[in-house]
Design a protein around this motif. Structure first.
Motif, PDB file in Angstrom:
ATOM      1  N   LEU A 121      81.620  46.876  85.843  1.00 46.96           N
ATOM      2  CA  LEU A 121      80.601  46.029  86.472  1.00 46.96           C
ATOM      3  C   LEU A 121      79.815  45.257  85.414  1.00 46.96           C
ATOM      4  CD1 LEU A 121      79.104  45.153  89.036  1.00 46.96           C
ATOM      5  CD2 LEU A 121      77.607  47.146  88.743  1.00 46.96           C
ATOM      6  N   TYR A 122      79.451  45.925  84.340  1.00 47.17           N
ATOM      7  CA  TYR A 122      78.707  45.272  83.258  1.00 47.17           C
ATOM      8  C   TYR A 122      79.537  44.152  82.631  1.00 47.17           C
ATOM      9  CZ  TYR A 122      75.820  44.768  79.066  1.00 47.17           C
ATOM     10  OH  TYR A 122      75.021  44.267  78.063  1.00 47.17           O
ATOM     11  N   ASN A 123      80.809  44.423  82.406  1.00 46.70           N
ATOM     12  CA  ASN A 123      81.706  43.409  81.849  1.00 46.70           C
ATOM     13  C   ASN A 123      81.834  42.205  82.776  1.00 46.70           C
ATOM     14  OD1 ASN A 123      83.774  44.233  79.308  1.00 46.70           O
ATOM     15  ND2 ASN A 123      82.657  45.939  80.218  1.00 46.70           N
ATOM     16  N   PHE A 164      80.732  36.572  84.252  1.00 46.84           N
ATOM     17  CA  PHE A 164      80.246  35.597  85.229  1.00 46.84           C
ATOM     18  C   PHE A 164      79.033  34.832  84.697  1.00 46.84           C
ATOM     19  CE2 PHE A 164      82.027  37.714  89.329  1.00 46.84           C
ATOM     20  CZ  PHE A 164      83.299  37.321  88.939  1.00 46.84           C
ATOM     21  N   SER A 165      78.195  35.523  83.925  1.00 49.44           N
ATOM     22  CA  SER A 165      76.993  34.870  83.393  1.00 49.44           C
ATOM     23  C   SER A 165      77.324  33.822  82.334  1.00 49.44           C
ATOM     24  CB  SER A 165      76.049  35.916  82.792  1.00 49.44           C
ATOM     25  OG  SER A 165      76.580  36.451  81.584  1.00 49.44           O
ATOM     26  N   GLN A 166      78.519  33.914  81.754  1.00 46.34           N
ATOM     27  CA  GLN A 166      78.904  32.993  80.686  1.00 46.34           C
ATOM     28  C   GLN A 166      79.690  31.782  81.181  1.00 46.34           C
ATOM     29  OE1 GLN A 166      77.663  33.815  77.514  1.00 46.34           O
ATOM     30  NE2 GLN A 166      76.708  35.285  78.906  1.00 46.34           N
ATOM     31  N   ARG A 167      80.101  31.815  82.416  1.00 50.01           N
ATOM     32  CA  ARG A 167      80.938  30.732  82.937  1.00 50.01           C
ATOM     33  C   ARG A 167      80.205  29.392  82.899  1.00 50.01           C
ATOM     34  NH1 ARG A 167      84.384  33.011  88.152  1.00 50.01           N
ATOM     35  NH2 ARG A 167      85.924  34.163  86.919  1.00 50.01           N
ATOM     36  N   TYR A 215      79.232  27.550  80.297  1.00 50.49           N
ATOM     37  CA  TYR A 215      78.597  27.116  79.053  1.00 50.49           C
ATOM     38  C   TYR A 215      78.920  28.017  77.867  1.00 50.49           C
ATOM     39  CZ  TYR A 215      75.143  30.779  80.053  1.00 50.49           C
ATOM     40  OH  TYR A 215      74.526  31.971  80.324  1.00 50.49           O
ATOM     41  N   GLU A 216      79.777  28.965  78.043  1.00 51.25           N
ATOM     42  CA  GLU A 216      80.145  29.873  76.950  1.00 51.25           C
ATOM     43  C   GLU A 216      81.641  30.135  77.010  1.00 51.25           C
ATOM     44  OE1 GLU A 216      79.515  31.381  73.778  1.00 51.25           O
ATOM     45  OE2 GLU A 216      77.616  31.992  74.689  1.00 51.25           O
ATOM     46  N   ILE A 217      82.250  30.308  75.838  1.00 52.29           N
ATOM     47  CA  ILE A 217      83.662  30.649  75.783  1.00 52.29           C
ATOM     48  C   ILE A 217      83.867  32.040  76.367  1.00 52.29           C
ATOM     49  CG2 ILE A 217      85.614  31.132  74.252  1.00 52.29           C
ATOM     50  CD1 ILE A 217      84.416  29.144  72.281  1.00 52.29           C
ATOM     51  N   ILE A 218      84.812  32.157  77.288  1.00 49.20           N
ATOM     52  CA  ILE A 218      85.164  33.470  77.827  1.00 49.20           C
ATOM     53  C   ILE A 218      86.553  33.814  77.307  1.00 49.20           C
ATOM     54  CG2 ILE A 218      85.574  34.856  79.886  1.00 49.20           C
ATOM     55  CD1 ILE A 218      83.717  32.976  81.411  1.00 49.20           C
ATOM     56  N   ASP A 219      86.591  34.636  76.300  1.00 47.06           N
ATOM     57  CA  ASP A 219      87.856  35.118  75.766  1.00 47.06           C
ATOM     58  C   ASP A 219      87.635  36.531  75.244  1.00 47.06           C
ATOM     59  OD1 ASP A 219      86.421  34.757  73.459  1.00 47.06           O
ATOM     60  OD2 ASP A 219      87.803  33.332  72.533  1.00 47.06           O
ATOM     61  N   VAL A 220      88.685  37.137  74.745  1.00 45.81           N
ATOM     62  CA  VAL A 220      88.595  38.525  74.294  1.00 45.81           C
ATOM     63  C   VAL A 220      87.569  38.676  73.177  1.00 45.81           C
ATOM     64  CG1 VAL A 220      89.837  40.374  73.120  1.00 45.81           C
ATOM     65  CG2 VAL A 220      90.929  39.147  75.010  1.00 45.81           C
ATOM     66  N   LYS A 221      87.645  37.807  72.206  1.00 46.74           N
ATOM     67  CA  LYS A 221      86.762  37.914  71.041  1.00 46.74           C
ATOM     68  C   LYS A 221      85.290  37.828  71.429  1.00 46.74           C
ATOM     69  CE  LYS A 221      85.713  35.585  66.662  1.00 46.74           C
ATOM     70  NZ  LYS A 221      86.088  34.462  65.769  1.00 46.74           N
ATOM     71  N   ASN A 222      84.942  36.821  72.195  1.00 51.28           N
ATOM     72  CA  ASN A 222      83.545  36.620  72.576  1.00 51.28           C
ATOM     73  C   ASN A 222      83.033  37.747  73.464  1.00 51.28           C
ATOM     74  OD1 ASN A 222      81.096  34.993  72.690  1.00 51.28           O
ATOM     75  ND2 ASN A 222      81.651  34.599  74.817  1.00 51.28           N
ATOM     76  N   THR A 223      83.879  38.210  74.375  1.00 48.32           N
ATOM     77  CA  THR A 223      83.455  39.265  75.293  1.00 48.32           C
ATOM     78  C   THR A 223      83.269  40.593  74.567  1.00 48.32           C
ATOM     79  OG1 THR A 223      84.704  38.165  77.058  1.00 48.32           O
ATOM     80  CG2 THR A 223      83.973  40.417  77.475  1.00 48.32           C
ATOM     81  N   VAL A 224      84.241  40.962  73.744  1.00 45.31           N
ATOM     82  CA  VAL A 224      84.128  42.209  72.976  1.00 45.31           C
ATOM     83  C   VAL A 224      82.902  42.162  72.073  1.00 45.31           C
ATOM     84  CG1 VAL A 224      85.178  43.581  71.129  1.00 45.31           C
ATOM     85  CG2 VAL A 224      86.585  42.771  73.035  1.00 45.31           C
ATOM     86  N   ASN A 258      90.776  38.376  79.462  1.00 46.19           N
ATOM     87  CA  ASN A 258      91.985  37.557  79.606  1.00 46.19           C
ATOM     88  C   ASN A 258      92.138  37.013  81.021  1.00 46.19           C
ATOM     89  OD1 ASN A 258      93.259  37.392  77.045  1.00 46.19           O
ATOM     90  ND2 ASN A 258      93.875  39.535  77.201  1.00 46.19           N
ATOM     91  N   LEU A 259      91.778  37.828  82.002  1.00 41.60           N
ATOM     92  CA  LEU A 259      91.891  37.398  83.400  1.00 41.60           C
ATOM     93  C   LEU A 259      90.909  36.279  83.731  1.00 41.60           C
ATOM     94  CD1 LEU A 259      92.306  40.833  85.246  1.00 41.60           C
ATOM     95  CD2 LEU A 259      94.062  39.086  84.875  1.00 41.60           C
ATOM     96  N   ASN A 260      89.818  36.216  82.980  1.00 38.62           N
ATOM     97  CA  ASN A 260      88.778  35.220  83.256  1.00 38.62           C
ATOM     98  C   ASN A 260      88.645  34.202  82.127  1.00 38.62           C
ATOM     99  OD1 ASN A 260      87.145  36.278  85.809  1.00 38.62           O
ATOM    100  ND2 ASN A 260      87.694  38.061  84.565  1.00 38.62           N
ATOM    101  N   TYR A 261      89.724  34.006  81.388  1.00 37.08           N
ATOM    102  CA  TYR A 261      89.671  33.121  80.220  1.00 37.08           C
ATOM    103  C   TYR A 261      89.181  31.722  80.589  1.00 37.08           C
ATOM    104  CZ  TYR A 261      91.075  30.180  76.339  1.00 37.08           C
ATOM    105  OH  TYR A 261      91.074  29.274  75.320  1.00 37.08           O
ATOM    106  N   SER A 262      88.263  31.236  79.763  1.00 34.88           N
ATOM    107  CA  SER A 262      87.750  29.881  79.937  1.00 34.88           C
ATOM    108  C   SER A 262      87.441  29.317  78.558  1.00 34.88           C
ATOM    109  CB  SER A 262      86.476  29.888  80.795  1.00 34.88           C
ATOM    110  OG  SER A 262      85.916  28.592  80.855  1.00 34.88           O
TER     111      SER A 262
END
Length: 273
Positions: free
Chosen positions: A39-41, A46-49, A51-60, A152-156
């Motif tokens: 849920l936290y992830n 969703f909060s980054q969609r 205006y922020e890169i959503i990828d493995v590196k940024n999320t981790v 990866n599922l939400n990559y942007s």
């Protein structure tokens, strides 16, 4: 167990027993945490969609980064923006709770029976330490796998200029650094907890361990164990203190070794049942 078994064979059997005995309790304890973690992830992604890169590196990075040194924020006139890394503490604390709860309950409920079977209490102690390390490695491996899959599922690939320090590390290197630092720190703290729990109640040993984590946020000394799992305080994200992953590996190994020996000496001299 047969008397002609070697010490290594006995310990191997005890570790297998611990894995088998802890499997169901471990799963049941992890289910609610996995739910909170996912849920936290998801909320972060969703909060980054937009205006922020959503990828493995940024999320981790954002899930595990911890916090900067307070003095660095003061020097940048950003001290008012300091936020205690609650989720960082939760990640570290929960596995300690799971590991500590199993060790404490198993020693109380089955310790005498197992001791009669193996003959030497140090075998039980060593097997518990090995089991704890295995559980911690599985824990962080599974958490990072969940984060990677969700990212990866939400990559942007929204373009954004990232900091120079952030760009110096690749995705795989960052994941490896997070895994090593968090795992090694938790393994070291579990050794502290285990040694303390032979002298004081497990609850108090757990609280002491949490305090060690929490106070690390407010200090700069490398001798505070929690420092070693705070990503933002390591190179390449912070160079003022020149705190490297190697420093943390060496410190946590030394800490684990010291408290393993302390626990070993305590357990062979103390009636813990």
């Amino acid at each position: 167990m047969k008397k002609n078994l070697s010490s290594i064979s006995i310990i191997k059997r005890l570790v297998k027993r611990d894995i088998k005995m802890s499997f169901i309790p471990f799963i049941f304890k992890m289910i609610p945490f996995y739910f909170v973690y996912i849920l936290y992830n998801v909320l972060f992604i969703f909060s980054q969609r937009g205006y922020e890169i959503i990828d493995v590196k940024n999320t981790v990075f954002n899930i595990y980064k911890g916090c900067e040194y307070i003095t660095n924020l003061v020097n940048q006139n950003l001290n008012s923006g300091f936020q205690f890394p609650i989720f960082w503490l939760l990640i570290n604390a929960y596995i300690l709770y799971v590991v500590g709860d199993y060790i404490s309950n198993d020693m109380k409920c089955n310790g005498k029976y197992v001791l009669i079977r193996v003959g030497k209490i140090q075998y039980i102690y060593i097997s518990k330490v090995i089991w704890a390390s295995i559980a911690i490695i599985i824990y962080y491996g599974s958490l990072l796998a969940i984060t990677c899959v969700l990212a990866n599922l939400n990559y942007s690939g929204v373009y954004k200029i990232m900091s120079e320090h952030y760009n110096k590390i690749g995705s795989i290197e960052l994941i490896a650094q997070v895994f090593i630092l968090f795992s090694m720190t938790s393994i070291a703290v579990s050794a502290i907890f285990t040694a303390l729990s032979f002298k004081i109640k497990s609850l108090y040993a757990f609280l002491v361990s949490i305090v060690l984590y929490a106070t690390s946020v407010f200090v700069e000394s490398k001798f505070f164990i929690g420092q070693h799992s705070i990503i933002l305080r390591h190179v390449p994200f912070e160079y003022t203190h020149n705190f490297t992953i190697l420093d943390s590996v060496v410190f946590t190994v030394i800490t684990w070794s010291c408290f393993f020996i302390i626990g070993y000496k305590i357990i062979i001299k103390t009636d813990i049942f």
